[in-house]
Write an enzyme that holds these catalytic residues in place. Sequence first.
Site, PDB file in Angstrom:
ATOM      1  N   SER A   1      22.614  63.833  26.155  1.00  0.00           N
ATOM      2  CA  SER A   1      21.834  63.362  27.302  1.00  0.00           C
ATOM      3  C   SER A   1      21.060  64.559  27.822  1.00  0.00           C
ATOM      4  O   SER A   1      21.425  65.715  27.528  1.00  0.00           O
ATOM      5  CB  SER A   1      22.802  62.851  28.376  1.00  0.00           C
TER       6      SER A   1
ATOM      7  N   TYR B   1      30.558  63.369  33.409  1.00  0.00           N
ATOM      8  CA  TYR B   1      29.488  63.054  32.449  1.00  0.00           C
ATOM      9  C   TYR B   1      28.773  64.339  32.026  1.00  0.00           C
ATOM     10  O   TYR B   1      28.583  64.595  30.830  1.00  0.00           O
ATOM     11  CB  TYR B   1      28.511  62.070  33.101  1.00  0.00           C
TER      12      TYR B   1
HETATM   13  P1  NAD Z   1      25.960  51.008  27.122  1.00  0.00           P
HETATM   14  O1  NAD Z   1      26.951  50.927  28.244  1.00  0.00           O
HETATM   15  O2  NAD Z   1      24.937  49.939  26.986  1.00  0.00           O
HETATM   16  O3  NAD Z   1      26.710  51.144  25.739  1.00  0.00           O
HETATM   17  C1  NAD Z   1      27.910  51.858  25.586  1.00  0.00           C
HETATM   18  C2  NAD Z   1      28.589  51.437  24.316  1.00  0.00           C
HETATM   19  O4  NAD Z   1      29.834  52.127  24.222  1.00  0.00           O
HETATM   20  C3  NAD Z   1      28.924  49.942  24.259  1.00  0.00           C
HETATM   21  O5  NAD Z   1      28.756  49.463  22.950  1.00  0.00           O
HETATM   22  C4  NAD Z   1      30.393  49.896  24.657  1.00  0.00           C
HETATM   23  O6  NAD Z   1      31.074  48.778  24.132  1.00  0.00           O
HETATM   24  C5  NAD Z   1      30.885  51.174  24.016  1.00  0.00           C
HETATM   25  N1  NAD Z   1      32.123  51.645  24.623  1.00  0.00           N
HETATM   26  C6  NAD Z   1      32.367  51.839  25.952  1.00  0.00           C
HETATM   27  N2  NAD Z   1      33.635  52.227  26.128  1.00  0.00           N
HETATM   28  C7  NAD Z   1      34.190  52.290  24.887  1.00  0.00           C
HETATM   29  C8  NAD Z   1      35.488  52.639  24.393  1.00  0.00           C
HETATM   30  N3  NAD Z   1      36.466  53.005  25.221  1.00  0.00           N
HETATM   31  N4  NAD Z   1      35.699  52.564  23.072  1.00  0.00           N
HETATM   32  C9  NAD Z   1      34.723  52.186  22.233  1.00  0.00           C
HETATM   33  N5  NAD Z   1      33.483  51.862  22.614  1.00  0.00           N
HETATM   34  C10 NAD Z   1      33.233  51.909  23.945  1.00  0.00           C
HETATM   35  O7  NAD Z   1      25.287  52.443  27.307  1.00  0.00           O
HETATM   36  P2  NAD Z   1      23.950  53.087  26.695  1.00  0.00           P
HETATM   37  O8  NAD Z   1      23.019  53.344  27.806  1.00  0.00           O
HETATM   38  O9  NAD Z   1      23.486  52.339  25.499  1.00  0.00           O
HETATM   39  O10 NAD Z   1      24.528  54.514  26.273  1.00  0.00           O
HETATM   40  C11 NAD Z   1      24.780  54.879  24.937  1.00  0.00           C
HETATM   41  C12 NAD Z   1      24.894  56.400  24.875  1.00  0.00           C
HETATM   42  O11 NAD Z   1      23.651  56.993  25.266  1.00  0.00           O
HETATM   43  C13 NAD Z   1      25.957  56.977  25.821  1.00  0.00           C
HETATM   44  O12 NAD Z   1      26.630  58.048  25.186  1.00  0.00           O
HETATM   45  C14 NAD Z   1      25.138  57.500  26.976  1.00  0.00           C
HETATM   46  O13 NAD Z   1      25.771  58.538  27.662  1.00  0.00           O
HETATM   47  C15 NAD Z   1      23.894  57.979  26.247  1.00  0.00           C
HETATM   48  N6  NAD Z   1      22.717  58.096  27.106  1.00  0.00           N
HETATM   49  C16 NAD Z   1      22.249  57.006  27.769  1.00  0.00           C
HETATM   50  C17 NAD Z   1      21.142  57.146  28.596  1.00  0.00           C
HETATM   51  C18 NAD Z   1      20.581  56.005  29.351  1.00  0.00           C
HETATM   52  O14 NAD Z   1      19.736  56.256  30.240  1.00  0.00           O
HETATM   53  N7  NAD Z   1      20.957  54.776  29.088  1.00  0.00           N
HETATM   54  C19 NAD Z   1      20.534  58.393  28.713  1.00  0.00           C
HETATM   55  C20 NAD Z   1      21.035  59.484  28.023  1.00  0.00           C
HETATM   56  C21 NAD Z   1      22.143  59.313  27.206  1.00  0.00           C
END
Ligand code: NAD
Length: 259
Positions: free
Chosen positions: A141, A154
Amino acid sequence: MERPLIGKTALVTGSTSGLGRTLAEALAAAGSHVILTGFGEASEIEALRAGLETAHGVRARYIAADLTAPADIVRLMAEAGAIDILVNNAGMQFVSPLESFPGEKWDAILALNLSAAFHTTKAALPAMRARKWGRIVNIASAHGLVASPFKAAYVASKHGLVGLTKTTALETARDGVTCNALCPGFIHTAIVEGQIEEQSRATGIPRERVVEEIILAKHATKEFVRADQVAAFVLFLCSEAGASTTGSALPIDGGWTAA
Ligand code: NAD
């Protein structure tokens, strides 16, 4: 479309929703077999899995696992077998001042956002080394590069993931394996929608203004990053052109960390 990843197998954690789902779709479109894992409704996951097979002519499997539990990760990786592309994407967020940050939230976030990537990488490396080819992409991130208040776990986990990325890259550099971290800014997924609603509730500011004045304030572009833009980076890293890029932490953040 070119399908440079035909014959490869990719495991994308957290691929049942959000960014991970888009990454799995992009890898399948590029010809890779995919292994999905993450939480969600069984019928929706099955529709996603079957849809990937139909749309892209690849093998798509789903393996359930709770990635906060190391024993579950060991089972997941054993069931997955040899994989060529590992995308450590599953992650979660919790927002609170340090003094009231619940210890169990800290533990869970570190377990999922950081330790899970250690366990999957450890299990995936022997087959990658044996084949002299592997790609590990850690979804960190912008918070892997800079901090914000109230996101202690985080920010710490994502900075840690960047560190794990660098060590993995150094240990595998002579074996045809690369490991990189992608550092996106805000993408409009469920994790961010939760933060928008929470901030709106806490401050009484309408959600549109929270998006404009709080969330997108970080981005010089004042626009969300799109999941498909992150997917394009993953495909680059999996390509021959990406073979010399290893140990890097690449911002995809609308200029956030330039400031
Ligand atoms: P999201 O909440 O839509 O997806 C998260 C995924 O992780 C889901 O498939 C969920 O089922 C899975 N998950 C959650 N807890 C779990 C567990 N205990 N065991 C197994 N799977 C689990 O989130 P997202 O926005 O798609 O984020 C995906 C990645 O991208 C994350 O690592 C997040 O930190 C990173 N990220 C997101 C953003 C953003 O703005 N959305 C920005 C930077 C980084």
